[in-house]
Motif scaffolding. Structure first.
Motif, PDB file in Angstrom:
ATOM      1  N   ALA A  32       0.726  -1.363  -0.242  1.00  0.00           N
ATOM      2  CA  ALA A  32       0.023   0.003  -0.051  1.00  0.00           C
ATOM      3  C   ALA A  32       0.719   1.157   0.058  1.00  0.00           C
ATOM      4  CB  ALA A  32      -0.964  -0.069   1.058  1.00  0.00           C
ATOM      5  N   GLU A  33       1.814   1.291   0.854  1.00  0.00           N
ATOM      6  CA  GLU A  33       2.881   2.264   0.705  1.00  0.00           C
ATOM      7  C   GLU A  33       3.642   2.461  -0.657  1.00  0.00           C
ATOM      8  OE1 GLU A  33       5.346   1.619   4.158  1.00  0.00           O
ATOM      9  OE2 GLU A  33       3.518   2.093   5.784  1.00  0.00           O
ATOM     10  N   ARG A  34       3.821   1.406  -1.007  1.00  0.00           N
ATOM     11  CA  ARG A  34       4.840   1.351  -2.240  1.00  0.00           C
ATOM     12  C   ARG A  34       4.189   1.918  -3.414  1.00  0.00           C
ATOM     13  NH1 ARG A  34       8.102  -4.290  -3.457  1.00  0.00           N
ATOM     14  NH2 ARG A  34       8.979  -3.360  -1.546  1.00  0.00           N
ATOM     15  N   PHE A  35       2.686   1.360  -3.418  1.00  0.00           N
ATOM     16  CA  PHE A  35       2.276   1.814  -4.701  1.00  0.00           C
ATOM     17  C   PHE A  35       1.709   3.503  -4.589  1.00  0.00           C
ATOM     18  CE2 PHE A  35       1.751  -2.684  -5.609  1.00  0.00           C
ATOM     19  CZ  PHE A  35       1.791  -2.570  -6.848  1.00  0.00           C
ATOM     20  N   ALA A  36       1.733   3.963  -3.257  1.00  0.00           N
ATOM     21  CA  ALA A  36       1.275   5.240  -3.050  1.00  0.00           C
ATOM     22  C   ALA A  36       2.469   6.288  -3.395  1.00  0.00           C
ATOM     23  CB  ALA A  36       0.646   5.352  -1.748  1.00  0.00           C
ATOM     24  N   ALA A  37       3.732   5.635  -3.548  1.00  0.00           N
ATOM     25  CA  ALA A  37       5.065   6.450  -3.582  1.00  0.00           C
ATOM     26  C   ALA A  37       4.951   6.966  -4.995  1.00  0.00           C
ATOM     27  CB  ALA A  37       6.171   5.745  -3.230  1.00  0.00           C
ATOM     28  N   PRO A  38       5.342   8.159  -5.168  1.00  0.00           N
ATOM     29  CA  PRO A  38       5.432   8.315  -6.879  1.00  0.00           C
ATOM     30  C   PRO A  38       6.015   7.817  -7.627  1.00  0.00           C
ATOM     31  CG  PRO A  38       5.551  10.644  -5.219  1.00  0.00           C
ATOM     32  CD  PRO A  38       5.738   9.189  -4.383  1.00  0.00           C
ATOM     33  N   GLU A  39       7.308   7.161  -6.971  1.00  0.00           N
ATOM     34  CA  GLU A  39       8.069   6.436  -8.047  1.00  0.00           C
ATOM     35  C   GLU A  39       7.474   5.113  -8.397  1.00  0.00           C
ATOM     36  OE1 GLU A  39       9.908   5.514  -4.175  1.00  0.00           O
ATOM     37  OE2 GLU A  39       9.030   7.460  -5.169  1.00  0.00           O
ATOM     38  N   LYS A  40       6.813   4.660  -7.584  1.00  0.00           N
ATOM     39  CA  LYS A  40       6.040   3.311  -7.695  1.00  0.00           C
ATOM     40  C   LYS A  40       4.707   3.382  -8.319  1.00  0.00           C
ATOM     41  CE  LYS A  40       8.028   0.024  -6.810  1.00  0.00           C
ATOM     42  NZ  LYS A  40       8.657  -0.836  -7.604  1.00  0.00           N
ATOM     43  N   ARG A  41       3.823   4.408  -8.118  1.00  0.00           N
ATOM     44  CA  ARG A  41       2.731   4.446  -8.531  1.00  0.00           C
ATOM     45  C   ARG A  41       2.322   4.177  -9.773  1.00  0.00           C
ATOM     46  NH1 ARG A  41      -1.254   8.446  -5.803  1.00  0.00           N
ATOM     47  NH2 ARG A  41      -2.984   8.060  -6.805  1.00  0.00           N
ATOM     48  N   LEU A  42       0.952   3.209 -10.042  1.00  0.00           N
ATOM     49  CA  LEU A  42       0.796   2.782 -11.452  1.00  0.00           C
ATOM     50  C   LEU A  42      -0.619   3.499 -11.786  1.00  0.00           C
ATOM     51  CD1 LEU A  42       2.070  -0.949 -11.192  1.00  0.00           C
ATOM     52  CD2 LEU A  42       2.744   0.695 -12.457  1.00  0.00           C
ATOM     53  N   LYS A  43      -0.672   3.667 -12.938  1.00  0.00           N
ATOM     54  CA  LYS A  43      -2.027   4.287 -13.418  1.00  0.00           C
ATOM     55  C   LYS A  43      -2.714   2.888 -13.622  1.00  0.00           C
ATOM     56  CE  LYS A  43      -3.515   7.846 -16.437  1.00  0.00           C
ATOM     57  NZ  LYS A  43      -3.210   8.625 -17.649  1.00  0.00           N
ATOM     58  N   SER A  44      -3.978   3.189 -13.175  1.00  0.00           N
ATOM     59  CA  SER A  44      -4.801   1.740 -13.472  1.00  0.00           C
ATOM     60  C   SER A  44      -5.736   1.980 -14.793  1.00  0.00           C
ATOM     61  CB  SER A  44      -5.954   1.691 -12.273  1.00  0.00           C
ATOM     62  OG  SER A  44      -7.092   0.898 -12.326  1.00  0.00           O
ATOM     63  N   PRO A  45      -5.874   2.972 -15.257  1.00  0.00           N
ATOM     64  CA  PRO A  45      -6.615   2.910 -16.696  1.00  0.00           C
ATOM     65  C   PRO A  45      -6.407   1.724 -17.734  1.00  0.00           C
ATOM     66  CG  PRO A  45      -6.447   5.343 -16.016  1.00  0.00           C
ATOM     67  CD  PRO A  45      -5.351   4.375 -15.163  1.00  0.00           C
ATOM     68  N   GLY A  46      -5.994   2.288 -18.751  1.00  0.00           N
ATOM     69  CA  GLY A  46      -5.802   1.441 -19.784  1.00  0.00           C
ATOM     70  C   GLY A  46      -7.267   0.723 -20.270  1.00  0.00           C
ATOM     71  N   VAL A  47      -7.006  -0.292 -21.013  1.00  0.00           N
ATOM     72  CA  VAL A  47      -8.365  -0.908 -21.629  1.00  0.00           C
ATOM     73  C   VAL A  47      -9.107  -1.691 -20.575  1.00  0.00           C
ATOM     74  CG1 VAL A  47      -9.030  -2.454 -23.411  1.00  0.00           C
ATOM     75  CG2 VAL A  47      -6.970  -1.661 -23.657  1.00  0.00           C
ATOM     76  N   PHE A  48      -8.329  -2.081 -19.619  1.00  0.00           N
ATOM     77  CA  PHE A  48      -9.219  -2.849 -18.526  1.00  0.00           C
ATOM     78  C   PHE A  48      -9.900  -1.595 -17.633  1.00  0.00           C
ATOM     79  CE2 PHE A  48      -9.433  -4.679 -14.052  1.00  0.00           C
ATOM     80  CZ  PHE A  48     -10.360  -6.003 -14.504  1.00  0.00           C
ATOM     81  N   GLY A  49      -9.449  -0.614 -17.603  1.00  0.00           N
ATOM     82  CA  GLY A  49     -10.076   0.559 -16.793  1.00  0.00           C
ATOM     83  C   GLY A  49     -11.432   0.811 -17.422  1.00  0.00           C
ATOM     84  N   ALA A  50     -11.597   0.849 -18.660  1.00  0.00           N
ATOM     85  CA  ALA A  50     -12.850   0.984 -19.252  1.00  0.00           C
ATOM     86  C   ALA A  50     -13.740   0.150 -19.160  1.00  0.00           C
ATOM     87  CB  ALA A  50     -12.701   1.463 -20.787  1.00  0.00           C
ATOM     88  N   PHE A  51     -13.621  -1.053 -19.069  1.00  0.00           N
ATOM     89  CA  PHE A  51     -14.240  -2.104 -18.568  1.00  0.00           C
ATOM     90  C   PHE A  51     -14.772  -2.021 -17.145  1.00  0.00           C
ATOM     91  CE2 PHE A  51     -12.994  -4.143 -22.586  1.00  0.00           C
ATOM     92  CZ  PHE A  51     -13.942  -4.914 -22.894  1.00  0.00           C
ATOM     93  N   ARG A  52     -13.703  -1.918 -16.289  1.00  0.00           N
ATOM     94  CA  ARG A  52     -14.049  -1.791 -14.922  1.00  0.00           C
ATOM     95  C   ARG A  52     -14.899  -0.499 -14.604  1.00  0.00           C
ATOM     96  NH1 ARG A  52     -13.877  -4.249 -10.381  1.00  0.00           N
ATOM     97  NH2 ARG A  52     -12.750  -3.523  -8.809  1.00  0.00           N
ATOM     98  N   LYS A  53     -14.699   0.515 -15.170  1.00  0.00           N
ATOM     99  CA  LYS A  53     -15.728   1.751 -14.842  1.00  0.00           C
ATOM    100  C   LYS A  53     -16.925   1.582 -15.253  1.00  0.00           C
ATOM    101  CE  LYS A  53     -16.902   5.931 -17.327  1.00  0.00           C
ATOM    102  NZ  LYS A  53     -17.169   6.291 -18.918  1.00  0.00           N
ATOM    103  N   ASN A  54     -17.356   0.690 -16.204  1.00  0.00           N
ATOM    104  CA  ASN A  54     -18.836   0.655 -16.878  1.00  0.00           C
ATOM    105  C   ASN A  54     -19.397  -0.541 -16.077  1.00  0.00           C
ATOM    106  OD1 ASN A  54     -19.142   2.563 -19.023  1.00  0.00           O
ATOM    107  ND2 ASN A  54     -17.380   1.884 -19.592  1.00  0.00           N
ATOM    108  N   THR A  55     -18.853  -1.463 -15.264  1.00  0.00           N
ATOM    109  CA  THR A  55     -19.379  -2.676 -15.088  1.00  0.00           C
ATOM    110  C   THR A  55     -20.794  -2.426 -14.075  1.00  0.00           C
ATOM    111  OG1 THR A  55     -17.384  -3.551 -14.669  1.00  0.00           O
ATOM    112  CG2 THR A  55     -18.954  -4.800 -13.481  1.00  0.00           C
ATOM    113  N   ASP A  56     -20.825  -1.551 -13.292  1.00  0.00           N
ATOM    114  CA  ASP A  56     -22.054  -1.442 -12.261  1.00  0.00           C
ATOM    115  C   ASP A  56     -23.032  -0.882 -13.136  1.00  0.00           C
ATOM    116  OD1 ASP A  56     -20.879  -2.400 -10.328  1.00  0.00           O
ATOM    117  OD2 ASP A  56     -20.213  -0.284  -9.235  1.00  0.00           O
ATOM    118  N   ILE A  57     -22.670  -0.154 -14.304  1.00  0.00           N
ATOM    119  CA  ILE A  57     -23.794   0.533 -15.033  1.00  0.00           C
ATOM    120  C   ILE A  57     -24.363  -0.767 -16.139  1.00  0.00           C
ATOM    121  CG2 ILE A  57     -24.299   2.255 -16.785  1.00  0.00           C
ATOM    122  CD1 ILE A  57     -22.010   3.640 -16.120  1.00  0.00           C
ATOM    123  N   ALA A  58     -23.428  -1.616 -16.552  1.00  0.00           N
ATOM    124  CA  ALA A  58     -24.006  -2.519 -17.622  1.00  0.00           C
ATOM    125  C   ALA A  58     -24.656  -3.678 -16.784  1.00  0.00           C
ATOM    126  CB  ALA A  58     -22.720  -2.734 -18.492  1.00  0.00           C
TER     127      ALA A  58
END
Length: 342
Positions: A17-43
Motif C-alpha cells: 500500500a505504501e509502495r504503490f502510493a509513492a510517486p516512483e512506484k505508483r501505477l496508473k490503473s486505466p488502460g483498456v481494462f479500466g474502461a471495462f471496470r468503470k462501466n461494470t456497475d452500469i452495464a
C-alpha cells in the motif's frame, strides 16, 4: 488463520500500500481494462454475486429492441407482435500467477520476510494486470461491430469493419466519433479507447485553452472519456486507431471462490489455506492460496533445512457487452485515421 505466513502476508499488504502510493512506484490503473471496470456497475450490476462455483453456469436476460415501420393509418382490427428477450451466457476465465518464499531466506538477506513477500506479490499483481488488460483489448477486437449505419463525417470500411476518419479531420476526431455514435442512435457519454498515437492527439487537442489562436478545448465537454491502450495497434491505420463505446455497454465481472472470501485453513500447513487480498493496481479482490512444505533452499539464498511457502493469487473474470439481436451488430465501434477514406 492466525499463523506465521498469514501475519507476513498482512504486513506485506501494508508495505505494498505504501509502495504503490509513492510517486516512483505508483501505477496508473486505466488502460483498456479500466474502461471495462468503470462501466461494470452500469452495464451488469451485481451479476458476479450469483455465481457460487466455477462449474455453475450463469446467464443474464435482456429485452430485445423490436424495430417496426410506423403505421400510416388507424384500423379497427389492428394486431401487434409480442416483444422478446435474449439469454446471454457469461463466459469466465481465470487469471493468476504464483511465487515462492521460504522461512529462512530472509536470515541471509538484507530484506525481511514481509519485504520479500511484498516484492513477490507486486510482481504477481503486475503480471496478472498485464494479462487482463491484454484480454480486455482482445475482447474489443473480437467483438467489434460489423454493422455501422453512420454515413457522415467518415466512411465505414466493411472489409476492415472500421469507421474511417480523414487525416485532415484528426483535430476533431472525437467529434467525428461521437457523431458516428449518434448516427447509430447512441446518445450520451462514451468511452474512447485509443492507441498511443491517437491518445496523444486527443491529449494535445483537448488541452488547448481559450487563449490559443485555435481553441479546441470545447471538445472536452463532448462527453467522451479517453483511455490509452498501450498494446492497441491496427496495421491498416498506422496514423491512429481506437474504439468508441457508448457508456455502460461493456463491463467486466470479477469472482473468487467462497472459501477464499470467507477464509479457510492454515497457510503454514501442508494442505494450506484460503484467503483473499485486494490488488492495489486494479482494485479487484484476488483469491490467495498458500501451503508449506519441506525443502533445501540453499541454492536460492535459504538453508539446507528450510520450509518453502508456495503462493498463488488468482481471479475469475467475465468480459461482457450489451447484447444486440441484429447479426454482427455490437456497441464496440472501431475508428481509424486514414489519408483517403474508402
Amino acid at each position: 488463520m492466525a499463523n506465521y505466513a498469514a501475519s507476513v502476508l498482512a504486513e506485506a499488504q501494508l508495505i505494498l500500500a505504501e509502495r504503490f502510493a509513492a510517486p516512483e512506484k505508483r501505477l496508473k490503473s486505466p488502460g483498456v481494462f479500466g474502461a471495462f471496470r468503470k462501466n461494470t456497475d452500469i452495464a451488469i450490476p451485481n451479476v458476479g454475486s450469483l455465481r457460487t462455483k466455477e462449474e455453475r453456469p450463469e446467464n443474464g436476460y435482456f429485452f430485445n429492441r423490436a424495430k417496426r415501420s410506423v403505421i400510416t393509418s388507424r384500423t379497427y382490427d389492428h394486431t401487434g407482435t409480442v416483444a422478446d428477450s435474449t439469454e446471454v451466457a457469461f463466459s469466465w476465465a481465470t487469471y493468476g500467477d504464483k511465487a515462492q518464499t521460504s522461512l529462512k531466506r530472509s536470515d541471509n538477506n538484507v530484506f525481511a520476510d514481509a519485504q520479500i513477500l511484498a516484492n513477490e506479490l507486486e510482481n504477481m499483481f503486475k503480471n496478472i494486470y498485464e494479462g487482463i488488460d491484454g484480454a480486455a483489448l482482445t475482447y474489443l477486437g473480437t467483438n467489434k461491430t460489423t454493422v455501422n449505419g453512420a454515413t457522415k463525417n467518415g466512411v465505414f470500411d466493411a472489409t476492415n469493419d472500421v469507421f474511417e476518419i480523414a487525416t485532415a479531420n484528426i483535430a476533431r476526431f472525437i467529434q467525428h466519433g461521437k457523431s458516428m455514435l449518434r448516427q447509430n442512435y447512441y446518445s450520451g457519454s462514451a468511452d474512447a479507447i485509443l492507441d498511443p498515437a491517437l491518445f496523444l492527439e486527443a491529449e494535445h487537442y483537448l488541452n488547448q485553452g481559450s487563449g490559443n489562436s485555435v481553441n479546441t478545448a470545447y471538445q472536452a465537454s463532448l462527453g467522451a472519456q479517453i483511455w490509452e491502450a498501450i498494446g492497441l495497434s491496427d496495421a491498416n491505420y498506422p496514423i491512429g486507431a481506437g474504439y468508441f463505446v457508448p457508456e455502460g455497454t461493456i463491463g467486466v465481472v470479477d469472482w473468487i471462490p467462497r472459501q477464499n472470501r470467507e477464509g479457510k485453513g492454515d497457510f503454514d500447513s501442508v494442505l494450506g489455506g484460503y484467503g483473499s487480498i485486494v490488488d492495489p493496481i486494479s482494485g479487484l479482490t484476488f483469491a490467495v492460496h498458500s501451503y508449506a512444505q519441506r525443502a533445501d533452499t540453499s541454492a536460492s539464498g535459504g538453508d539446507t533445512q528450510d520450509e518453502v511457502q508456495e503462493w498463488e493469487i488468482s481471479v475469475d473474470l467475465s468480459f461482457n457487452k450489451a447484447p444486440l439481436t441484429a447479426a454482427g451488430e455490437t456497441t464496440i465501434f472501431e475508428v481509424g485515421i486514414i489519408d483517403t477514406p474508402a
